[in-house]
Design an enzyme around this catalytic site. Structure first.
Site, PDB file in Angstrom:
ATOM      1  N   ASP A  84       0.811  -1.216   0.000  1.00  0.00           N
ATOM      2  CA  ASP A  84       0.000   0.000   0.000  1.00  0.00           C
ATOM      3  C   ASP A  84       0.850   1.274   0.000  1.00  0.00           C
ATOM      4  O   ASP A  84       0.646   2.156   0.826  1.00  0.00           O
ATOM      5  CB  ASP A  84      -0.900  -0.067   1.255  1.00  0.00           C
ATOM      6  CG  ASP A  84      -1.892   1.072   1.335  1.00  0.00           C
ATOM      7  OD1 ASP A  84      -2.444   1.458   0.294  1.00  0.00           O
ATOM      8  OD2 ASP A  84      -2.120   1.570   2.465  1.00  0.00           O
TER       9      ASP A  84
ATOM     10  N   GLU B 295       3.555  -7.805   7.259  1.00  0.00           N
ATOM     11  CA  GLU B 295       2.358  -8.529   6.825  1.00  0.00           C
ATOM     12  C   GLU B 295       2.654  -9.644   5.831  1.00  0.00           C
ATOM     13  O   GLU B 295       2.022  -9.745   4.777  1.00  0.00           O
ATOM     14  CB  GLU B 295       1.315  -7.547   6.273  1.00  0.00           C
ATOM     15  CG  GLU B 295       0.936  -6.515   7.315  1.00  0.00           C
ATOM     16  CD  GLU B 295      -0.408  -5.838   7.080  1.00  0.00           C
ATOM     17  OE1 GLU B 295      -1.008  -6.055   6.019  1.00  0.00           O
ATOM     18  OE2 GLU B 295      -0.851  -5.119   7.989  1.00  0.00           O
TER      19      GLU B 295
ATOM     20  N   TYR C 125      -6.767  -3.147  12.162  1.00  0.00           N
ATOM     21  CA  TYR C 125      -7.553  -1.928  11.909  1.00  0.00           C
ATOM     22  C   TYR C 125      -8.998  -2.096  12.355  1.00  0.00           C
ATOM     23  O   TYR C 125      -9.909  -2.142  11.547  1.00  0.00           O
ATOM     24  CB  TYR C 125      -7.444  -1.571  10.413  1.00  0.00           C
ATOM     25  CG  TYR C 125      -6.063  -1.057  10.107  1.00  0.00           C
ATOM     26  CD1 TYR C 125      -5.769   0.295  10.212  1.00  0.00           C
ATOM     27  CD2 TYR C 125      -5.036  -1.930   9.783  1.00  0.00           C
ATOM     28  CE1 TYR C 125      -4.484   0.764   9.981  1.00  0.00           C
ATOM     29  CE2 TYR C 125      -3.755  -1.465   9.550  1.00  0.00           C
ATOM     30  CZ  TYR C 125      -3.484  -0.121   9.651  1.00  0.00           C
ATOM     31  OH  TYR C 125      -2.218   0.361   9.439  1.00  0.00           O
TER      32      TYR C 125
ATOM     33  N   GLU D 232       0.563  -1.458  14.161  1.00  0.00           N
ATOM     34  CA  GLU D 232      -0.241  -0.571  13.308  1.00  0.00           C
ATOM     35  C   GLU D 232      -1.672  -0.538  13.811  1.00  0.00           C
ATOM     36  O   GLU D 232      -2.248  -1.589  14.121  1.00  0.00           O
ATOM     37  CB  GLU D 232      -0.276  -1.060  11.841  1.00  0.00           C
ATOM     38  CG  GLU D 232       1.009  -0.881  11.084  1.00  0.00           C
ATOM     39  CD  GLU D 232       0.890  -1.270   9.595  1.00  0.00           C
ATOM     40  OE1 GLU D 232      -0.237  -1.320   9.060  1.00  0.00           O
ATOM     41  OE2 GLU D 232       1.939  -1.526   8.993  1.00  0.00           O
TER      42      GLU D 232
HETATM   43  C1  GCB Z   1      -1.426  -2.307   6.605  1.00  0.00           C
HETATM   44  C2  GCB Z   1      -0.092  -2.199   5.955  1.00  0.00           C
HETATM   45  C3  GCB Z   1       0.223  -0.774   5.533  1.00  0.00           C
HETATM   46  C4  GCB Z   1      -1.007  -0.109   4.972  1.00  0.00           C
HETATM   47  C5  GCB Z   1      -2.089  -0.089   6.039  1.00  0.00           C
HETATM   48  C6  GCB Z   1      -3.379   0.558   5.522  1.00  0.00           C
HETATM   49  O1  GCB Z   1      -1.730  -3.244   7.280  1.00  0.00           O
HETATM   50  O2  GCB Z   1       0.954  -2.726   6.709  1.00  0.00           O
HETATM   51  O3  GCB Z   1       1.247  -0.821   4.599  1.00  0.00           O
HETATM   52  O4  GCB Z   1      -0.767   1.167   4.491  1.00  0.00           O
HETATM   53  O5  GCB Z   1      -2.369  -1.386   6.435  1.00  0.00           O
HETATM   54  O6  GCB Z   1      -3.593   1.726   5.741  1.00  0.00           O
HETATM   55  O7  GCB Z   1      -4.155  -0.163   4.881  1.00  0.00           O
END
Ligand code: GCB
Length: 623
Positions: free
Chosen positions: A172, A422, A475, A511
C-alpha cells in the site's frame, strides 16, 4: 558498508544535481542495452529531459512518467581532478536506486545491483580519466515480479491502443523509482579501512562503558607477510576530549573502556538523550606509517529482552511511536534533508520515542539523525506482503537483511530488526521460510531482537515462533467493523492477550489507525473525519492502558506518521490518509491528542517533564 566520510586520508565528492534522463519504450525495455546507449551521451541516442538526483522520477514531469513500467536511463558528466590519480583508489557509491540498477563509467560496465533502499558501491579507479571529463550512465528498472523484494506482478493487458504492460502490487505505497539517494565518488588510500563493526556494553551500575571494535582492511599492504597492520582506536566525548584509546590485536579488533560513561538513552528517557562519542580508527603500517583514518559516532548502550520485556541499559522500554514512509510531494522517495529535519522536529514535538522503518530501509542520513536525537528504530527490510515462498525469494530476502545489517549494525538507534511486514504467514510454507530468515538474521546479529509486523490471525500464524517479539497490525473500526467505535477496545485487548498466550513473548501493536481527510469534521464521529480518527486513537489508548498492566505489552505504533501516496484505487483519495500529519507535515486534530498521550506516558514511565504548551489554558477550574 561504511558511509562515505572525509578525513585526512579520504575525499568525498557528490554527484547530486540535475542529470539527463530518458525513458525506454515500455514495450522494448532492453533496447538501450542492445543499442549501447551507454557508449556515448544519452542525448545522442534519444532526446533527454532534465531530472533531479536524488529524487523519484515519477512526479517530476507533467506527463504519465508517473506510471512508467520498466527501464529508464540517466547520465551526467563530471570532472575528476588530476590529483586523484596519485596512489589512491576511487569508489562510486549510490545511497539507493530503486529497484534494479546498471551502471557504466565512460561506457564501461561498473556494477549491477538489485534491491531498492540499500546502498551499493564499486571501485572505479581504473575506469576514470584523471584531470579530464568523465561520464556516468545509469539504467534503472522499476519492474517488480514474484521474486523481487518486495514482490509484484507484470501483466500484458489490452488497452485502447492495443496491448499495454501493467505493474501491480499488493503493498500500500506507491512504487516510486529512480536514483533515490545521493551519489558519491570518494577516495581511499591503496590499503584502507573497509569495514568497522562496533558493539558496546555497560557495567551493571551503568558507570563503566565498553566499546568493542573489529576492523577489516582491504588492500595489498594487508597481504604482505612482513607488514603487521595495526589499528589505533581513539574515543572522544562530545567536547572532543579523549576518553579512551587502545591498540588492536593482530586480528584488528580491540576494546575501549570508558569510565565514567555517558550511556546512549532514548528521547524522554533521560535528560541527555542520544549521547554519542566519536570513534577514530587509525590504520597503521609496521613502521607506524598512517595508512587510513575513518571516524564514526558511537552510542554506548545495552539491549536485552525476555518473554515479558525489552530493556535498554537495564531499564524496561515502552515504545510510543509510528509506522512511517519516506514519501513527499514532488520528490517521492528522494532524500530531502529539509523534510527529514522537519519530521524529526515533529516526532519530538509529539513525544514519540520510536518508529519502524515501514516498509524498507530508510536513508543513512536519517539513521544518523535518529542516533543523535535518541529516537529508537525498528529497522525493517523491504519484504512486504511476502507470499509464494520460493528458494529464489528466500535468497533475495536474506540478501536484503544482510545488506541492511551491514549498513546499520553500528547505529545505537537501531534496537530491533523487522524481517517482514504482513507476510502471508498463514500458509504452511511460511513456517520453515521464516525460521530460516530469522535464524539467518540472528547469525548476523545476536545483539538485537527480531520481530515482524503480522496481520494474519494469531490462530493461523506460523512465523511467531521464530521471532523474539511479536508485532501485530490491526484496523478495528476501519477494515473490520467500519465506523464502530464501540468495537475497538475489547477487540484489541483480546487479540493482544491471544498473541501473548500463544507465543509467551512481548507484544507490540505495530499498526492501528483510520484514514482521515484533514478539514473534514463530523459530530458525532463518522469515518474519514478528524473526530473519528481522534476517537479511534482514544479507544485504542484505553486498550493499551489495560494491556500495559499485564507486563508483556511493550509498545504502540500509530499508522501512519503522515499521509502518503499509494497506487490508484477507489479506497484511496489521493493516497493513504491515515497520517497524523498531512503530507505537507501539518498536524491533524488527532496529533494534539496523541501528543498529550505520548508525553503522559513519558512522564508516567520515564519521569520526563511536560512541554509548557501541552495543555491549552481553559479555566483554573480544570488542571
Ligand atoms: C497495513 C499495511 C500498511 C497499509 C495499512 C493501511 O496493514 O501494513 O502498509 O498502508 O495497512 O492503511 O491499509
Amino acid at each position: 558498508m561504511l558511509y562515505p566520510r572525509e578525513s585526512e586520508t579520504r575525499e568525498v565528492r557528490s554527484l547530486d544535481g540535475i542529470w539527463n534522463f530518458v525513458r525506454s519504450d515500455q514495450a522494448n525495455p532492453t533496447q538501450g542495452v542492445r543499442d549501447e546507449w551507454y557508449a556515448k551521451e544519452l542525448s545522442k541516442s534519444r532526446p533527454t529531459i532534465p531530472m533531479p538526483v536524488p529524487a523519484s522520477y515519477n512526479d517530476i514531469t507533467t506527463d504519465n512518467l508517473r506510471d512508467h513500467v520498466g527501464t529508464v536511463w540517466y547520465d551526467r558528466k563530471f570532472f575528476v581532478p588530476r590529483s586523484w590519480s596519485k596512489d589512491q583508489r576511487i569508489w562510486l557509491r549510490f545511497g539507493s536506486v530503486h529497484y534494479e540498477a546498471y551502471v557504466w563509467i565512460n561506457g564501461q560496465k561498473v556494477v549491477k545491483h538489485e534491491m531498492g533502499h540499500l546502498p551499493f558501491e564499486a571501485e572505479v579507479t581504473d575506469l576514470l580519466s584523471y584531470g579530464a571529463e568523465n561520464r556516468i550512465t545509469v539504467m534503472c528498472d522499476n519492474a517488480l515480479i514474484q521474486t523481487t523484494v518486495p514482490q509484484g506482478r507484470i501483466t500484458e493487458v489490452p488497452n485502447d491502443g492495443g496491448m499495454t504492460i501493467v505493474q501491480s502490487y499488493t503493498f500500500d505505497f506507491f512504487n516510486y523509482a529512480g536514483i533515490h539517494r545521493s551519489v558519491h565518488l570518494y577516495t581511499t588510500p591503496r590499503t584502507f579501512i573497509e569495514e568497522v563493526e562496533v558493539t558496546t556494553n555497560l557495567s551493571k551500575d551503568a558507570t563503566v562503558g565498553e566499546v568493542f571494535y573489529s576492523v577489516s582492511v582491504n588492500g595489498s599492504a594487508a597481504n604482505e607477510a612482513d607488514n603487521v597492520l595495526q589499528i589505533q582506536a581513539n574515543l572522544y566525548d562530545k567536547d572532543g576530549i579523549l576518553v579512551a584509546n587502545a591498540t588492536s590485536d593482530q586480528k584488528l579488533g580491540g576494546k575501549l573502556q570508558v569510565n565514567p560513561v555517558k550511556p546512549w538513552w532514548p528521547y524522554l528517557m533521560h535528560s541527555e538523550p542520544g549521547y554519542l562519542y566519536q570513534l577514530e580508527i587509525k590504520l597503521l603500517a609496521t613502521n607506524d606509517e598512517l595508512l587510513d583514518v575513518y571516524r564514526l559516532k558511537v552510542g554506548i548502550r545495552t539491549l536485552s529482552w525476555n518473554s515479558q520485556q525489552f530493556l535498554i541499559n537495564g531499564k524496561p522500554v515502552y515504545f510510543r511511536g509510528f509506522g512511517r514512509h519516506e514519501d513527499s510531494d514532488i520528490r517521492g522517495k528522494g532524500l530531502d534533508n529539509a523534510l527529514m529535519v522537519r519530521d524529526f522536529n515533529l516526532l519530538k514535538w509529539i513525544g514519540a520515542n520510536a518508529y519502524r522503518t515501514s516498509h524498507y530501509p530508510y536513508s543513512e542520513e536519517s539513521m544518523q539523525f535518529a542516533d543523535e536525537h535518541g529516537i529508537m528504530i525498528i529497522d525493517e527490510c523491504p519484504s512486504v506482503d511476502t507470499e509464494n515462498f520460493s528458494q529464489e525469494l528466500l535468497g533475495k530476502h536474506k540478501s536484503s537483511l544482510e545488506q541492511l545489517i551491514h549498513r546499520d549494525r553500528n547505529h545505537p538507534s537501531v534496537v530491533m530488526w523487522s524481517i517482514a511486514n504482513e507476510p502471508r504467514t498463514g500458509s504452511v510454507s511460511a513456517d520453515s521460510y521464516f525460521e530460516l530468515v530469522a535464524n539467518f538474521t540472528r547469525s548476523l546479529d545476536k545483539t538485537r531482537p527480531i520481530t515482524a509486523a503480522i496481520a494474519v490471525s494469531n490462530t493461523q500464524d506460523k512465523a511467531g515462533r521464530s521471532l523474539d517479539i511479536i508485532s501485530f497490525n490491526r484496523y478495528n473500526a476501519w477494515y473490520s467493523n467500519a465506523g464502530r467505535l464501540d468495537m475497538i477496545t475489547q477487540n484489541v485487548i483480546d487479540e493482544a492477550i491471544a498473541w501473548n498466550k500463544r507465543y509467551n513473548k512481548p507484544i507490540i501493536m505495530s499498526e492501528y489507525g483510520a484514514d482521515t481527510l484533514e478539514g473534514l469534521h463530523m459530530q458525532p464521529a463518522y469515518v474519514w473525519s478528524e473526530e473519528f480518527q481522534t476517537e479511534v486513537f482514544s479507544r485504542h489508548f484505553k486498550a493499551f492502558d489495560e494491556l500495559r498492566k499485564k507486563g508483556w505489552f511493550i509498545g504502540e505504533f500509530v499508522w501512519n506518521f503522515a499521509d502518503f501516496k499509494t497506487a490508484q484505487s477507489y479506497t484511496r483519495v489521493g493516497g493513504n490518509k491515515k497520517g497524523v500529519f498531512t503530507r505537507a507535515r501539518q498536524p491533524k486534530a488527532a496529533a494534539h491528542l496523541l501528543r498529550k498521550r505520548y508525553f503522559a506516558l513519558g512522564r508516567d514511565l520515564d519521569q520526563c517533564s511536560f512541554p509548557e504548551d501541552l495543555f491549552t489554558y481553559i479555566a483554573d477550574l480544570i488542571s
